[in-house]
Design an enzyme around this catalytic site. Structure first.
Site, PDB file in Angstrom:
ATOM      1  N   GLU A 152       0.847  -1.194   0.000  1.00  0.00           N
ATOM      2  CA  GLU A 152       0.000   0.000   0.000  1.00  0.00           C
ATOM      3  C   GLU A 152       0.889   1.253   0.000  1.00  0.00           C
ATOM      4  OE1 GLU A 152      -3.650   2.045   2.587  1.00  0.00           O
ATOM      5  OE2 GLU A 152      -2.214   0.721   3.604  1.00  0.00           O
ATOM      6  N   CYS A 157      -5.661  -2.545   2.852  1.00  0.00           N
ATOM      7  CA  CYS A 157      -5.430  -2.301   4.271  1.00  0.00           C
ATOM      8  C   CYS A 157      -6.698  -2.432   5.121  1.00  0.00           C
ATOM      9  CB  CYS A 157      -4.776  -0.928   4.466  1.00  0.00           C
ATOM     10  SG  CYS A 157      -3.938  -0.738   6.068  1.00  0.00           S
ATOM     11  N   LYS A 165      -9.863   2.155  -2.368  1.00  0.00           N
ATOM     12  CA  LYS A 165     -10.069   1.728  -0.984  1.00  0.00           C
ATOM     13  C   LYS A 165     -11.472   2.108  -0.500  1.00  0.00           C
ATOM     14  CE  LYS A 165      -7.545   1.865   3.445  1.00  0.00           C
ATOM     15  NZ  LYS A 165      -6.333   2.424   4.083  1.00  0.00           N
TER      16      LYS A 165
END
Length: 358
Positions: free
Chosen positions: A114, A229, A188
Site C-alpha cells: 500500500e 489495508c 479503498k
C-alpha cells in the site's frame, strides 16, 4: 466453599466397537440390544431434511457462484515488501527492480505494498497523486507497472498509490495482466480513521474519498478479490468475494505499530479461515523515522488459516507457492457452505442483486 471437583468413574455401561449399548427395558435388566446403523437412504433423507430446514443456499443473496476452475492449479506468488522514501523516482525504480527480481525467481503474480510510491501521510497524498487515466509524466507509477507486467509477462497487483480524479483523491490499487493492460482498479472502500490518545491519530477521510465498488478480477492465475489495508477489517467484503468465486484475496496494507501487533496476522487468518481460500497481504517495510511507521510482516495465508510464509519488518521479497487444490480439500473436509443458516442470517451482494445478470 468448593475449591475443586473430583471425577468419579461412571456406572453407565461403556459403548465400544465390540460391546453394544446396554439399555434398560421393562422386565429385562441389562439386555444387550445390538447397535444398528441407519440404512443409507434414511441417512441421506435426514441430511437433506436438515439442509432444507437450514436453507444454506439462502445464506448468500444472490446464491453464491460456484468456485470456477482456475487457469492454473499451482503458481508462485511474490510479496514485495519495499522501503519507501520521499524520493518518488527512487521508489518507482526500486519497485521496478523488485518486480524484475521476483519474476526472475519464478513469480507469476507479484504484489506490491500500500502507498509504495509516497510517504504515507495526508500531506503527501496530494503531492504524489497521479491521474491514472493519464500517461507518461501524468502517471509514472502506473506506466511503470504496465510496462513491467508486459515485458516480464507477469500479473501484477500494483499495491496502491494516491490517485487524483477530478477534485477527489483516492487510495487506489491497479491490477495488470501479462499483456500490460489494466484488468481492474480498486479504490479503498473503508477509510482508516483512528484516534488512540497517546499512541496514534490518523484520519484518511481528511484527504481521501472512499471507493464505491468491490473489485474482483479474473487473471492468468485465478480469480482475485482486491482490498486495501483497512478493507481487511470488514469480513463482509471477504464474504462477498468468496460468494463471487474468488480463489485468492489480496490486500496491500500498511498497518501501523499499534494495530499491527494486535490485528495484522489475526485479520488475515480470520478472512482465510472464514472463507476457506488464500489471503495475501503486502506491507511497506518498517521505517522508524517515517511520519507513519508500518508494521511490515507481509504474509501468505492458506485456506485453513495457516500461515504459509511471513516476512519480518525489513525490506524483503517472499516467493511462495499457492496450491489451489488445498481450497477444495479444506472445503470438502469442513463443508461450511452446507452448514450456513440461511434461515437465520443472510449476506447480500447489493451489486449482483441489483444487476440485470443476478
Amino acid at each position: 466453599m468448593r475449591t475443586g471437583f473430583t471425577i468419579r468413574p461412571s456406572s453407565a455401561p461403556l459403548l465400544t466397537a465390540d460391546r453394544p449399548l446396554l439399555r434398560l427395558s421393562r422386565g429385562t435388566i441389562n439386555r444387550p440390544i445390538p447397535a444398528t446403523t441407519p440404512p443409507p437412504c434414511l441417512r441421506l433423507n435426514t441430511a437433506l431434511a436438515v439442509r432444507s430446514a437450514f436453507q444454506p443456499d439462502e445464506a448468500r443473496v444472490p446464491t453464491a457462484l460456484p468456485l470456477p476452475v482456475p487457469p492454473v492449479s499451482k503458481f508462485n506468488i511474490a510479496l514485495c515488501q519495499l522501503s519507501v522514501t520521499p524520493d518518488k523516482e527512487r521508489n518507482i525504480a526500486r519497485a521496478r527492480k523488485a518486480i524484475e527480481e521476483a519474476a526472475g525467481r519464478g513469480a507469476q503474480l507479484v504484489v506490491l505494498p500500500e502507498i509504495w510510491n509516497s510517504p504515507l501521510s495526508n500531506d503527501n497524498f496530494p503531492i504524489y497523486a497521479e491521474e491514472i487515466d493519464g500517461v507518461g509524466d501524468a502517471a509514472p507509477s502506473f506506466s511503470m507497472l504496465s510496462e513491467a507486467a508486459r515485458s516480464l509477462q507477469t500479473t501484477i497487483i500494483g499495491g496502491s498509490i494516491p490517485e487524483r480524479s477530478g477534485d477527489c483523491l483516492y487510495n487506489t490499487c491497479c491490477v495488470f495482466g501479462t499483456d500490460g493492460k489494466l484488468l481492474g482498479k480498486h479504490r479503498k472502500i473503508h477509510l482508516f480513521d483512528i484516534d488512540i490518545p497517546g499512541e496514534i491519530t490518523f484520519k484518511e477521510s481528511n484527504t481521501l474519498t472512499a471507493g464505491k465498488h468491490a473489485t474482483i478480477v479474473d487473471t492468468d492465475v485465478g480469480r482475485i478479490g482486491i482490498g486495501i489495508c483497512h478493507d481487511i477489517r470488514f469480513p463482509e467484503l471477504a464474504i462477498l468475494y468468496a460468494a463471487r468465486g474468488a480463489h485468492l484475496l489480496c490486500y496491500p496494507g500498511a498497518f501501523n505499530i499499534t494495530t499491527g501487533s494486535l490485528l495484522w496476522e489475526l485479520m488475515q487468518r480470520a478472512r482465510a479461515a472464514d472463507n476457506q481460500l488464500f489471503v495475501a497481504t503486502c506491507s511497506p517495510a518498517r521505517d522508524t523515522g517515517a511520519c507513519y511507521v508500518a508494521w511490515g510482516h507481509s504474509t501468505l495465508v492458506g485456506p485453513f488459516g495457516e500461515v504459509i510464509a511471513m516476512a519480518d519488518h525489513e525490506e524483503a521479497i517472499i516467493v511462495e507457492e499457492v496450491d489451489y487444490s488445498l481450497i477444495e480439500l479444506r472445503r470438502s473436509s469442513l463443508p461450511l457452505d452446507q452448514q450456513r443458516r440461511g434461515d437465520l442470517y443472510r449476506s447480500v451482494d447489493v451489486h449482483r442483486l441489483n444487476s440485470s445478470g443476478a
